[in-house]
Design an enzyme around this catalytic site. Structure first.
Site, PDB file in Angstrom:
ATOM      1  N   HIS A  65      36.363  33.822  49.890  1.00  0.00           N
ATOM      2  CA  HIS A  65      36.708  33.835  48.460  1.00  0.00           C
ATOM      3  C   HIS A  65      38.082  33.253  48.146  1.00  0.00           C
ATOM      4  O   HIS A  65      38.439  33.118  46.980  1.00  0.00           O
ATOM      5  CB  HIS A  65      36.554  35.240  47.869  1.00  0.00           C
ATOM      6  CG  HIS A  65      37.655  36.211  48.167  1.00  0.00           C
ATOM      7  ND1 HIS A  65      38.685  36.447  47.288  1.00  0.00           N
ATOM      8  CD2 HIS A  65      37.879  37.007  49.223  1.00  0.00           C
ATOM      9  CE1 HIS A  65      39.498  37.369  47.813  1.00  0.00           C
ATOM     10  NE2 HIS A  65      39.031  37.721  48.979  1.00  0.00           N
ATOM     11  N   CYS A  80      52.499  47.477  41.260  1.00  0.00           N
ATOM     12  CA  CYS A  80      52.409  48.778  40.619  1.00  0.00           C
ATOM     13  C   CYS A  80      51.983  49.816  41.646  1.00  0.00           C
ATOM     14  O   CYS A  80      50.828  49.857  42.055  1.00  0.00           O
ATOM     15  CB  CYS A  80      51.391  48.720  39.494  1.00  0.00           C
ATOM     16  SG  CYS A  80      51.903  49.661  38.081  1.00  0.00           S
TER      17      CYS A  80
HETATM   18  C1  LIG Z   1      43.365  37.914  50.454  1.00  0.00           C
HETATM   19  C2  LIG Z   1      44.039  38.056  51.758  1.00  0.00           C
HETATM   20  C3  LIG Z   1      43.539  38.932  52.746  1.00  0.00           C
HETATM   21  C4  LIG Z   1      42.364  39.847  52.499  1.00  0.00           C
HETATM   22  O1  LIG Z   1      41.172  39.155  52.459  1.00  0.00           O
HETATM   23  P1  LIG Z   1      39.833  39.870  51.935  1.00  0.00           P
HETATM   24  O2  LIG Z   1      38.749  38.941  52.310  1.00  0.00           O
HETATM   25  O3  LIG Z   1      40.008  39.995  50.463  1.00  0.00           O
HETATM   26  O4  LIG Z   1      39.720  41.188  52.623  1.00  0.00           O
HETATM   27  C5  LIG Z   1      44.181  38.963  53.959  1.00  0.00           C
HETATM   28  N1  LIG Z   1      45.258  38.185  54.205  1.00  0.00           N
HETATM   29  C6  LIG Z   1      45.764  37.350  53.293  1.00  0.00           C
HETATM   30  C7  LIG Z   1      46.951  36.514  53.636  1.00  0.00           C
HETATM   31  C8  LIG Z   1      45.182  37.266  52.041  1.00  0.00           C
HETATM   32  O5  LIG Z   1      45.709  36.445  51.136  1.00  0.00           O
END
Ligand SMILES: *Cc1c(COP(=O)(O)O)cnc(C)c1O
Length: 406
Positions: free
Chosen positions: A205, A330
């Site tokens: 995502h 927050c």
């Molecule tokens: C978004 C993010 C995550 C977590 O990923 P998810 O798929 O939402 O669990 C981990 N590390 C970094 C650097 C992120 O930006």
């Protein structure tokens, strides 16, 4: 032409699905709905084929082989699996892990939990530019060190760590190297061979794929990494991650990887141009603006700036038709300054007035110019209300002032 509001500039938090990704996924909901683990009929075989094509596309994006890709529910799980998996599997060898102060919580909190179970964790500080000092890393390694976990690129300030050098040090010392590659993969070239990366966490995502699907690359040779599983069950994914595969999500993840791979050179150049346009136009119209993190070792689509002499919440209110993130988090009722900016040595006031701009595939130049205009007019308006800004402009050194505090 008027821009459509609100404008999304928070692409480090998540990205929209590319319509081509959605198209690739659609047949897998209703037609090719089989369980990829069903070995004795065509429904299963077709689902498996979709999964294996995706596995190959994701492997290609990072220079790995398909067998080295383990599907998970996202990067939070991938980070947990890499760190806890090594910790449990190599407990006899040692109990020391090295990570860094500006990691994502999915790494920091995993390490904190391991400390409760008797592991020792070194949290390396970062320099003013957001990068670790390689000498600090070398000095931190002991005969008990089993893992180095340093992120590829930071999600707040976009700063890229010296991954190649870290990989070389880890290899020389015989320590596994895991990197949280979420913000880098699909955006800048990532090569697990060249950089001696043993494990890398990915999530769909953040690269125009669906939410809730991720992967962990686990090196199979030179050296072979073995992991203790977190989830026990049917023994899917070479026994490292049991559970029926999210076939639809995985197919989308594969398509997203393929698009990123093909379009990366053009896309990153375009986004960097937009980013620099935003930065240069803000800096040319406003003073007392500070860039957080290295400009040279930085993701092309990231900007993080502090606007002195404005109040953080008023600033966000003033630009509430633009989706960005601020340097405040927050926690319960109070606003805490970002721990990442704190680790860089950014003061509390400046941290509260900092804004992260995350530019993405679907942003246009018109949007960037609209955002610039809104930011500039808001800062100018708020500063007109600030006696401190006026004093600073009159040449007073505010750091030397005596404040009457009773
Ligand atoms: C978004 C993010 C995550 C977590 O990923 P998810 O798929 O939402 O669990 C981990 N590390 C970094 C650097 C992120 O930006």
């Amino acid at each position: 032409m008027a821009v459509k509001l609100p404008i999304y500039l928070d692409n480090h938090a998540t990205t929209p699905c590319d319509p081509r990704v959605v198209q690739a996924m659609l047949p897998y909901f209703t037609e090719v709905f089989g369980n990829a683990a069903s070995r004795n009929h065509a429904f299963g075989w077709q689902a498996e084929e979709g999964v294996e094509n995706a596995r190959a596309a994701i492997a290609k994006l990072i220079g790995a082989t398909p067998k080295e890709i383990i599907f998970t529910s996202g990067a939070t799980e991938s980070n947990n699996l890499a760190i806890k998996g090594v910790a449990e599997m190599y407990r006899e060898k040692g109990n020391h892990i090295i990570t860094e102060a500006t990691e994502h919580k999915a790494v920091l909190d995993t390490c904190k939990r391991l400390e409760k179970y008797g592991y020792e964790v070194t949290y390396l500080p970062v320099q003013k530019d957001g990068r670790i000092d390689l000498d600090d890393l070398r000095k931190a390694i002991t005969p008990k060190t089993i893992l180095i976990s340093i992120m590829y690129a930071n999600n707040e300030i976009g700063v890229i760590q010296p991954v190649s050098e870290i990989g070389a040090i880890a290899r020389e010392k015989g320590v596994f190297f895991h990197t949280d590659g979420v913000q880098a993969a699909g955006k800048i070239p990532v090569d697990v061979q060249k950089d001696n990366i043993d494990m890398i966490s990915l999530t769909a995502h953040k690269m125009y794929g669906p939410k809730g699907v991720g992967a962990l690359y686990v090196r199979r040779r030179n050296p072979r990494v073995q992991l203790s599983a977190i989830l026990d069950g049917g023994g899917h994914e070479r026994g490292m991650r049991s559970g029926t595969l999210n076939v639809t999500g995985i197919v989308g993840f594969g398509k997203a990887s393929e698009i990123c791979m093909n379009e990366m050179p053009v896309e990153s150049a375009r986004l960097m141009k937009l980013r620099d346009r935003l930065k240069d136009n803000i800096l040319s119209q406003l003073d007392e603006v500070y860039i957080n993190g290295s400009m040279t070792h930085r993701l092309p689509h990231n900007m993080n700036m502090s606007f002195a002499f404005v109040e953080g919440e008023s600033m966000l209110m003033g630009i509430n038709d633009i989706a960005v993130s601020s340097g405040s988090a927050c926690t319960s009722a109070t606003l805490e300054p970002s721990y990442v900016l704190k680790a860089l040595g950014v003061g509390e006031d400046l941290a509260h007035t900092s804004i992260r701009f995350g530019i993405g595939r679907f942003n246009t130049e018109e949007e960037i110019d609209y955002v610039t205009g809104r930011v500039v007019e808001t800062v100018v308006r708020l500063r007109e209300l600030s006696p401190l800004y006026e004093m600073a402009k009159e040449g007073m050194d505010l750091s030397k002032m005596q404040w009457n505090t009773h």
